[in-house]
Design a protein around this motif. Structure first.
Motif, PDB file in Angstrom:
ATOM      1  N   HIS A  44      93.639 -40.834  15.150  1.00 53.09           N
ATOM      2  CA  HIS A  44      93.375 -41.040  14.002  1.00 53.09           C
ATOM      3  C   HIS A  44      93.026 -42.560  13.950  1.00 53.09           C
ATOM      4  O   HIS A  44      93.699 -43.662  14.282  1.00 53.09           O
ATOM      5  CB  HIS A  44      94.168 -40.561  13.028  1.00 53.09           C
ATOM      6  CG  HIS A  44      93.564 -40.648  11.372  1.00 53.09           C
ATOM      7  ND1 HIS A  44      92.599 -39.913  11.070  1.00 53.09           N
ATOM      8  CD2 HIS A  44      93.965 -41.253  10.418  1.00 53.09           C
ATOM      9  CE1 HIS A  44      92.259 -40.061   9.773  1.00 53.09           C
ATOM     10  NE2 HIS A  44      93.175 -40.919   9.448  1.00 53.09           N
ATOM     11  N   SER A  45      92.008 -42.831  12.702  1.00 53.11           N
ATOM     12  CA  SER A  45      92.060 -44.420  12.445  1.00 53.11           C
ATOM     13  C   SER A  45      91.709 -44.449  10.712  1.00 53.11           C
ATOM     14  O   SER A  45      91.147 -43.654  10.281  1.00 53.11           O
ATOM     15  CB  SER A  45      90.918 -45.399  13.215  1.00 53.11           C
ATOM     16  OG  SER A  45      89.850 -44.590  12.881  1.00 53.11           O
ATOM     17  N   SER A  46      92.362 -45.652  10.297  1.00 49.71           N
ATOM     18  CA  SER A  46      92.250 -45.824   8.996  1.00 49.71           C
ATOM     19  C   SER A  46      91.842 -47.385   8.663  1.00 49.71           C
ATOM     20  O   SER A  46      92.478 -48.134   9.338  1.00 49.71           O
ATOM     21  CB  SER A  46      93.175 -45.351   8.008  1.00 49.71           C
ATOM     22  OG  SER A  46      93.579 -44.037   8.245  1.00 49.71           O
ATOM     23  N   SER A  47      90.984 -47.632   7.648  1.00 46.99           N
ATOM     24  CA  SER A  47      90.751 -48.967   7.492  1.00 46.99           C
ATOM     25  C   SER A  47      90.771 -49.465   6.080  1.00 46.99           C
ATOM     26  O   SER A  47      91.139 -48.727   5.159  1.00 46.99           O
ATOM     27  CB  SER A  47      89.079 -49.210   7.760  1.00 46.99           C
ATOM     28  OG  SER A  47      88.843 -48.782   9.021  1.00 46.99           O
ATOM     29  N   THR A  48      91.381 -50.676   5.804  1.00 45.75           N
ATOM     30  CA  THR A  48      91.224 -51.330   4.588  1.00 45.75           C
ATOM     31  C   THR A  48      90.013 -52.200   4.194  1.00 45.75           C
ATOM     32  O   THR A  48      89.515 -52.707   5.161  1.00 45.75           O
ATOM     33  CB  THR A  48      92.613 -52.242   4.573  1.00 45.75           C
ATOM     34  OG1 THR A  48      92.479 -53.349   5.174  1.00 45.75           O
ATOM     35  CG2 THR A  48      93.740 -51.549   4.755  1.00 45.75           C
ATOM     36  N   ASP A  49      89.715 -52.080   3.085  1.00 43.58           N
ATOM     37  CA  ASP A  49      88.361 -52.794   2.955  1.00 43.58           C
ATOM     38  C   ASP A  49      88.487 -53.343   1.362  1.00 43.58           C
ATOM     39  O   ASP A  49      88.591 -52.392   0.260  1.00 43.58           O
ATOM     40  CB  ASP A  49      86.903 -52.279   3.090  1.00 43.58           C
ATOM     41  CG  ASP A  49      85.960 -52.827   2.495  1.00 43.58           C
ATOM     42  OD1 ASP A  49      86.065 -53.977   2.151  1.00 43.58           O
ATOM     43  OD2 ASP A  49      84.888 -52.147   2.647  1.00 43.58           O
ATOM     44  N   HIS A  50      88.869 -54.500   0.996  1.00 39.42           N
ATOM     45  CA  HIS A  50      89.222 -54.901  -0.301  1.00 39.42           C
ATOM     46  C   HIS A  50      88.093 -55.604  -0.811  1.00 39.42           C
ATOM     47  O   HIS A  50      88.130 -55.817  -2.034  1.00 39.42           O
ATOM     48  CB  HIS A  50      90.326 -55.852  -0.349  1.00 39.42           C
ATOM     49  CG  HIS A  50      91.717 -55.059   0.154  1.00 39.42           C
ATOM     50  ND1 HIS A  50      92.305 -54.201  -0.498  1.00 39.42           N
ATOM     51  CD2 HIS A  50      92.541 -55.291   1.035  1.00 39.42           C
ATOM     52  CE1 HIS A  50      93.410 -53.760   0.103  1.00 39.42           C
ATOM     53  NE2 HIS A  50      93.627 -54.431   1.343  1.00 39.42           N
ATOM     54  N   GLY A  51      86.931 -55.926  -0.280  1.00 38.62           N
ATOM     55  CA  GLY A  51      85.649 -56.069  -0.578  1.00 38.62           C
ATOM     56  C   GLY A  51      85.542 -57.694  -0.906  1.00 38.62           C
ATOM     57  O   GLY A  51      84.281 -57.919  -1.111  1.00 38.62           O
ATOM     58  N   THR A  52      86.493 -58.452  -1.007  1.00 36.83           N
ATOM     59  CA  THR A  52      86.561 -59.669  -1.511  1.00 36.83           C
ATOM     60  C   THR A  52      86.607 -60.557  -0.255  1.00 36.83           C
ATOM     61  O   THR A  52      85.628 -61.646  -0.149  1.00 36.83           O
ATOM     62  CB  THR A  52      87.529 -60.062  -2.599  1.00 36.83           C
ATOM     63  OG1 THR A  52      88.645 -59.808  -2.047  1.00 36.83           O
ATOM     64  CG2 THR A  52      87.336 -59.375  -3.786  1.00 36.83           C
ATOM     65  N   ASP A  53      87.492 -60.448   0.560  1.00 38.04           N
ATOM     66  CA  ASP A  53      87.725 -61.423   1.722  1.00 38.04           C
ATOM     67  C   ASP A  53      87.712 -60.691   3.024  1.00 38.04           C
ATOM     68  O   ASP A  53      88.584 -59.754   3.209  1.00 38.04           O
ATOM     69  CB  ASP A  53      88.961 -62.348   1.507  1.00 38.04           C
ATOM     70  CG  ASP A  53      89.193 -63.021   2.522  1.00 38.04           C
ATOM     71  OD1 ASP A  53      88.057 -63.416   3.494  1.00 38.04           O
ATOM     72  OD2 ASP A  53      90.194 -63.975   2.717  1.00 38.04           O
ATOM     73  N   PRO A  54      86.549 -60.659   3.704  1.00 42.67           N
ATOM     74  CA  PRO A  54      86.379 -59.838   5.216  1.00 42.67           C
ATOM     75  C   PRO A  54      87.766 -60.231   5.985  1.00 42.67           C
ATOM     76  O   PRO A  54      88.075 -59.327   6.870  1.00 42.67           O
ATOM     77  CB  PRO A  54      85.208 -60.355   5.633  1.00 42.67           C
ATOM     78  CG  PRO A  54      84.485 -60.797   4.662  1.00 42.67           C
ATOM     79  CD  PRO A  54      85.354 -61.483   3.549  1.00 42.67           C
ATOM     80  N   GLY A  55      88.361 -61.368   5.784  1.00 44.19           N
ATOM     81  CA  GLY A  55      89.685 -61.756   6.732  1.00 44.19           C
ATOM     82  C   GLY A  55      90.693 -60.737   6.332  1.00 44.19           C
ATOM     83  O   GLY A  55      91.698 -60.662   6.932  1.00 44.19           O
ATOM     84  N   ASP A  56      90.716 -60.173   5.099  1.00 46.02           N
ATOM     85  CA  ASP A  56      91.795 -59.132   4.946  1.00 46.02           C
ATOM     86  C   ASP A  56      91.544 -58.083   5.209  1.00 46.02           C
ATOM     87  O   ASP A  56      92.424 -56.872   4.981  1.00 46.02           O
ATOM     88  CB  ASP A  56      91.853 -59.172   3.145  1.00 46.02           C
ATOM     89  CG  ASP A  56      92.462 -60.415   2.581  1.00 46.02           C
ATOM     90  OD1 ASP A  56      93.065 -61.217   3.320  1.00 46.02           O
ATOM     91  OD2 ASP A  56      92.139 -60.555   1.517  1.00 46.02           O
ATOM     92  N   ASP A  57      90.444 -57.422   5.704  1.00 47.82           N
ATOM     93  CA  ASP A  57      89.859 -56.212   6.390  1.00 47.82           C
ATOM     94  C   ASP A  57      90.615 -55.850   7.781  1.00 47.82           C
ATOM     95  O   ASP A  57      90.546 -56.831   8.560  1.00 47.82           O
ATOM     96  CB  ASP A  57      88.571 -56.076   6.319  1.00 47.82           C
ATOM     97  CG  ASP A  57      88.071 -56.065   4.861  1.00 47.82           C
ATOM     98  OD1 ASP A  57      88.702 -55.998   3.864  1.00 47.82           O
ATOM     99  OD2 ASP A  57      86.844 -56.331   4.796  1.00 47.82           O
ATOM    100  N   ALA A  58      91.054 -54.790   7.905  1.00 46.24           N
ATOM    101  CA  ALA A  58      91.651 -54.394   9.224  1.00 46.24           C
ATOM    102  C   ALA A  58      91.497 -52.943   9.360  1.00 46.24           C
ATOM    103  O   ALA A  58      91.387 -52.026   8.244  1.00 46.24           O
ATOM    104  CB  ALA A  58      92.974 -54.812   9.278  1.00 46.24           C
ATOM    105  N   THR A  59      91.640 -52.372  10.599  1.00 50.92           N
ATOM    106  CA  THR A  59      91.776 -51.054  11.045  1.00 50.92           C
ATOM    107  C   THR A  59      93.021 -50.795  11.841  1.00 50.92           C
ATOM    108  O   THR A  59      93.306 -51.343  12.694  1.00 50.92           O
ATOM    109  CB  THR A  59      90.519 -50.590  11.820  1.00 50.92           C
ATOM    110  OG1 THR A  59      89.329 -50.892  10.929  1.00 50.92           O
ATOM    111  CG2 THR A  59      90.591 -49.090  11.901  1.00 50.92           C
TER     112      THR A  59
END
Length: 99
Positions: A44-59
């Motif tokens: 399984h995989s899940s991602s974070t996407d906070h929309g403001t800073d792509p550097g904060d996004d991860a899977t």
């Protein structure tokens, strides 16, 4: 959800170890074993996407080895992704149906 939330969820489902890319494969912090992609299955995989800073996004990828070891691999957003991790994940995605 935050990355910490995703990690806690994975742990609740038994994915307690961390998988790290190395030359020649993926090492588990739990067993120390070096696996090749054919010994691993992407569950399984899940991602974070906070929309403001792509550097904060991860899977977070939940991975199970053929020997039963369960763990996670965290990959930063596509711009900052480690090419070795990206290659392993691509292999696991391709192998997903044949495990």
């Amino acid at each position: 959800m935050t990355l910490a939330d995703l990690q806690a969820n994975a742990k609740e489902h038994g994915f307690t170890h961390h998988f790290m890319c190395e030359d020649g494969g993926v090492r588990s912090d739990g067993t120390g074993h070096l696996y090749n992609a054919d010994e691993l299955r992407l569950v399984h995989s899940s991602s974070t996407d906070h929309g403001t800073d792509p550097g904060d996004d991860a899977t977070i990828f939940m991975i199970e080895a053929k020997d039963g070891t369960k763990g996670v691999m965290i990959v930063a957003d596509a711009f900052h992704a480690d090419p070795n991790k990206a290659e392993i994940i691509d292999q696991l995605r391709r192998n997903r149906a044949t495990y």
